[in-house]
Design an enzyme around this catalytic site. Structure first.
Site, PDB file in Angstrom:
ATOM      1  N   GLU A  72      73.692   4.796  19.708  1.00  0.00           N
ATOM      2  CA  GLU A  72      74.867   5.006  20.391  1.00  0.00           C
ATOM      3  C   GLU A  72      74.742   6.436  20.251  1.00  0.00           C
ATOM      4  O   GLU A  72      76.348   7.087  20.523  1.00  0.00           O
ATOM      5  CB  GLU A  72      75.832   3.765  20.050  1.00  0.00           C
ATOM      6  CG  GLU A  72      76.790   4.736  19.129  1.00  0.00           C
ATOM      7  CD  GLU A  72      76.009   4.524  17.815  1.00  0.00           C
ATOM      8  OE1 GLU A  72      74.760   4.356  17.002  1.00  0.00           O
ATOM      9  OE2 GLU A  72      76.666   4.536  16.292  1.00  0.00           O
ATOM     10  N   HIS A  87      77.191  -8.110  21.915  1.00  0.00           N
ATOM     11  CA  HIS A  87      76.452  -7.335  21.858  1.00  0.00           C
ATOM     12  C   HIS A  87      76.143  -7.074  23.720  1.00  0.00           C
ATOM     13  O   HIS A  87      75.966  -5.701  23.603  1.00  0.00           O
ATOM     14  CB  HIS A  87      74.828  -7.572  21.801  1.00  0.00           C
ATOM     15  CG  HIS A  87      74.330  -7.038  20.190  1.00  0.00           C
ATOM     16  ND1 HIS A  87      74.866  -7.302  18.902  1.00  0.00           N
ATOM     17  CD2 HIS A  87      73.389  -5.923  19.394  1.00  0.00           C
ATOM     18  CE1 HIS A  87      74.731  -6.479  18.186  1.00  0.00           C
ATOM     19  NE2 HIS A  87      74.018  -5.764  18.663  1.00  0.00           N
ATOM     20  N   ASP A 113      76.218  -3.446  25.344  1.00  0.00           N
ATOM     21  CA  ASP A 113      75.011  -2.795  25.877  1.00  0.00           C
ATOM     22  C   ASP A 113      75.606  -2.364  26.659  1.00  0.00           C
ATOM     23  O   ASP A 113      75.236  -1.467  27.903  1.00  0.00           O
ATOM     24  CB  ASP A 113      74.302  -4.246  26.514  1.00  0.00           C
ATOM     25  CG  ASP A 113      72.939  -4.038  25.330  1.00  0.00           C
ATOM     26  OD1 ASP A 113      73.108  -3.652  23.785  1.00  0.00           O
ATOM     27  OD2 ASP A 113      72.189  -5.373  25.218  1.00  0.00           O
ATOM     28  N   ASP A 167      77.535  10.888  20.456  1.00  0.00           N
ATOM     29  CA  ASP A 167      77.653   9.550  19.701  1.00  0.00           C
ATOM     30  C   ASP A 167      79.303   8.603  19.552  1.00  0.00           C
ATOM     31  O   ASP A 167      80.157   9.859  19.209  1.00  0.00           O
ATOM     32  CB  ASP A 167      77.866   9.991  18.452  1.00  0.00           C
ATOM     33  CG  ASP A 167      77.216   8.562  17.839  1.00  0.00           C
ATOM     34  OD1 ASP A 167      75.799   8.078  17.235  1.00  0.00           O
ATOM     35  OD2 ASP A 167      77.949   7.549  16.964  1.00  0.00           O
TER      36      ASP A 167
HETATM   37  N1  LIG Z   1      74.297  -3.301  21.169  1.00  0.00           N
HETATM   38  C1  LIG Z   1      73.898  -2.584  21.089  1.00  0.00           C
HETATM   39  N2  LIG Z   1      73.892  -1.945  20.334  1.00  0.00           N
HETATM   40  C2  LIG Z   1      73.137  -1.403  19.320  1.00  0.00           C
HETATM   41  C3  LIG Z   1      72.062  -1.067  20.430  1.00  0.00           C
HETATM   42  N3  LIG Z   1      71.249   0.128  19.323  1.00  0.00           N
HETATM   43  C4  LIG Z   1      71.820   0.174  18.024  1.00  0.00           C
HETATM   44  N4  LIG Z   1      73.008  -0.889  18.384  1.00  0.00           N
HETATM   45  C5  LIG Z   1      73.769  -1.178  17.635  1.00  0.00           C
HETATM   46  O1  LIG Z   1      74.919   0.216  16.479  1.00  0.00           O
HETATM   47  C6  LIG Z   1      75.552   0.306  15.987  1.00  0.00           C
HETATM   48  C7  LIG Z   1      75.638   1.332  15.622  1.00  0.00           C
HETATM   49  O2  LIG Z   1      77.050   1.541  13.910  1.00  0.00           O
HETATM   50  P1  LIG Z   1      76.693   2.578  13.294  1.00  0.00           P
HETATM   51  O3  LIG Z   1      75.481   3.220  12.880  1.00  0.00           O
HETATM   52  O4  LIG Z   1      77.762   2.055  12.382  1.00  0.00           O
HETATM   53  O5  LIG Z   1      77.771   4.013  14.512  1.00  0.00           O
HETATM   54  P2  LIG Z   1      79.152   3.263  14.520  1.00  0.00           P
HETATM   55  O6  LIG Z   1      80.297   1.876  14.488  1.00  0.00           O
HETATM   56  O7  LIG Z   1      79.520   3.582  15.492  1.00  0.00           O
HETATM   57  O8  LIG Z   1      80.485   4.528  13.397  1.00  0.00           O
HETATM   58  P3  LIG Z   1      80.522   6.149  13.866  1.00  0.00           P
HETATM   59  O9  LIG Z   1      78.917   6.413  14.928  1.00  0.00           O
HETATM   60  O10 LIG Z   1      80.099   6.584  12.137  1.00  0.00           O
HETATM   61  O11 LIG Z   1      81.462   6.044  14.087  1.00  0.00           O
HETATM   62  C8  LIG Z   1      75.378  -0.857  15.405  1.00  0.00           C
HETATM   63  O12 LIG Z   1      75.402  -1.801  14.581  1.00  0.00           O
HETATM   64  C9  LIG Z   1      73.570  -0.671  15.842  1.00  0.00           C
HETATM   65  O13 LIG Z   1      73.323  -2.324  15.771  1.00  0.00           O
HETATM   66  C10 LIG Z   1      72.007  -1.278  20.912  1.00  0.00           C
HETATM   67  O14 LIG Z   1      70.925  -1.016  22.803  1.00  0.00           O
HETATM   68  N5  LIG Z   1      72.567  -2.218  21.642  1.00  0.00           N
END
Ligand SMILES: Nc1nc2c(ncn2[C@@H]2O[C@H](COP(=O)(O)OP(=O)(O)OP(=O)(O)O)[C@@H](O)[C@H]2O)c(=O)[nH]1
Length: 398
Positions: A318, A288, A292, A275
């Protein structure tokens, strides 16, 4: 070779001859033209259904041209020069177009020069034996050999491409069509009168084999296209569009297969959950599209580091999953550490931006958790969250 002058309409093909003349050459030619038109319609319909790939347009056009040529060869009240010479040229042009479509299908470079050469040779053979050395027998014989060769070329193009589904039917169809035309040519060499019993048997058999082979070819071509279309849909439904990794559905299908294979072979099965750390910050800071690109970058690195038969899937936003056949927990931890270190070192460059990121990794194996993929994934997830809690950018075995 002896010359003989039978007008086409006077030739009766032994086993097909009926007193009422129902199965004469005209009837059989009409059947051939109808079959070619029908298979063209099928090709066009399947092209519309599958989004009209280029190869099918060539096949359909080729089929239409062949049926036009067949009809031209049997027109009444038309001089030989138009009837046969141009008719044969048009048939060859049709086969050339089909061959062009086959080349496109096989990802080879199609050349117009080939179609032109094929057509011109087909015009020259009957022209020579009509205008220079008039001989109906030689004309039928050499044209038969030439059309046989063209059909075998089509078979060879497809056979070179390899594969199985549909291709084998079309290859067989082209081969049989070539054999039927070759047999007709040979018949002209060995039988001075095609209405004698062995001669008429060959002629009758070839007249039956030709339309059957045409049907085989068309069904094979349609099957080939449908198979490719189904494959494209299957890929779309099991792959993640952003990263090209498997999606959840793909992981479920292929993961089950890999798990069963490992269990049957009494090998360990490892699952690694990866992750991206602080991914939300990357999105919020750079936008974004950059987020991506980071995901695509990570998928690329993971794919580069894995063996071809390992599975890579995007599990959530992610988060990625790796399923590794034949690795126990310790060996998988070593792989995971290598991946983590590489991710930490790499820079993602987008336009003028350079972004660095890290990942937290959880590793589990079937030796501790059994072969059930759902259990392995949830244990791996727990280990990955432990890595997050312990400060991120690290590997934890569960
Ligand atoms: N650019 C992009 N962002 C995505 C996609 N799918 C999910 N996300 C974003 O990924 C982010 C995940 O955030 P969190 O679950 O808080 O995880 P994090 O910020 O990595 O925090 P930790 O995992 O605790 O380190 C969210 O803001 C989602 O909107 C995608 O396909 N593209």
């Amino acid at each position: 070779m002896d010359d003989c002058h039978w007008p086409w309409a006077e030739i009766h093909w032994g086993i097909l001859r009926t007193e009422s003349g129902v199965l004469n050459l005209d009837t059989l030619l009409l059947v051939q033209v109808c079959i070619t038109l029908l298979t063209t319609a099928l090709l066009v319909a399947s092209a519309c259904y599958t989004g009209s790939p280029a190869e099918q347009r060539w096949w359909a056009a080729g089929n239409l041209v062949v049926s036009l040529g067949l009809a031209m060869t049997n027109m009444y009240g038309v001089p030989d020069i138009l009837n046969t010479i141009i008719g044969y040229g048009v048939i060859a042009l049709g086969i050339g177009l089909v061959q062009r479509g086959l080349r496109v299908y096989c990802s080879e470079i199609p050349r117009w020069r080939e179609v032109v050469v094929v057509t011109v040779v087909a015009l020259l053979i009957p022209a020579y034996f009509t205008l220079v050395v008039p001989s109906l027998r030689a004309r039928l014989c050499y044209s038969g050999f030439y059309f046989a060769l063209l059909n075998w070329l089509c078979a060879a193009t497809l056979a070179r491409h390899g594969g199985w589904r549909g291709i084998v039917i079309s290859v067989a169809g082209f081969t049989v069509l070539g054999m039927a035309l070759f047999a007709r040519g040979m018949n002209m060499v060995f039988h001075s009168d095609p209405a004698d019993v062995p001669g008429s048997l060959v002629m009758g058999a070839s007249m039956l084999a030709i339309p059957l082979a045409q049907v085989c070819i068309a069904f094979g071509l349609i099957l080939m296209v449908m198979w490719r279309y189904a494959e494209r849909l299957r890929k779309l439904s099991t792959l993640d569009a952003l990263t090209g990794a498997l999606n959840r559905a793909g992981l479920e299908i292929q993961g089950k297969r890999v798990g069963l294979r490992a269990q049957r072979g009494r090998r360990s099965l490892a699952v690694i959950m990866i992750d991206v750390d602080f991914f939300k910050n990357i999105n919020d800071t750079y936008g974004h599209p950059v987020g991506d690109e980071v995901l695509r970058h990570m998928a690329r690195i993971l794919r580069l580091e894995l063996r071809p038969y390992d599975l890579l899937a995007r599990f959530g936003g992610e988060e990625f999953v790796l399923v590794l056949d034949g690795l126990n927990r310790d060996a998988a931890i070593k792989v995971a550490e290598r991946l983590r270190a590489r991710i930490e070192l790499e820079l993602v460059e987008i336009d003028a931006l350079s972004v660095r990121y890290t990942a937290s990794v959880g590793v589990v194996s079937s030796d501790e958790h059994g072969y059930d993929l759902i259990r392995l994934i949830s244990a791996g997830d727990a280990a990955m969250y432990e890595a997050k809690r312990a400060g991120r950018n690290r590997v934890i075995g569960g």
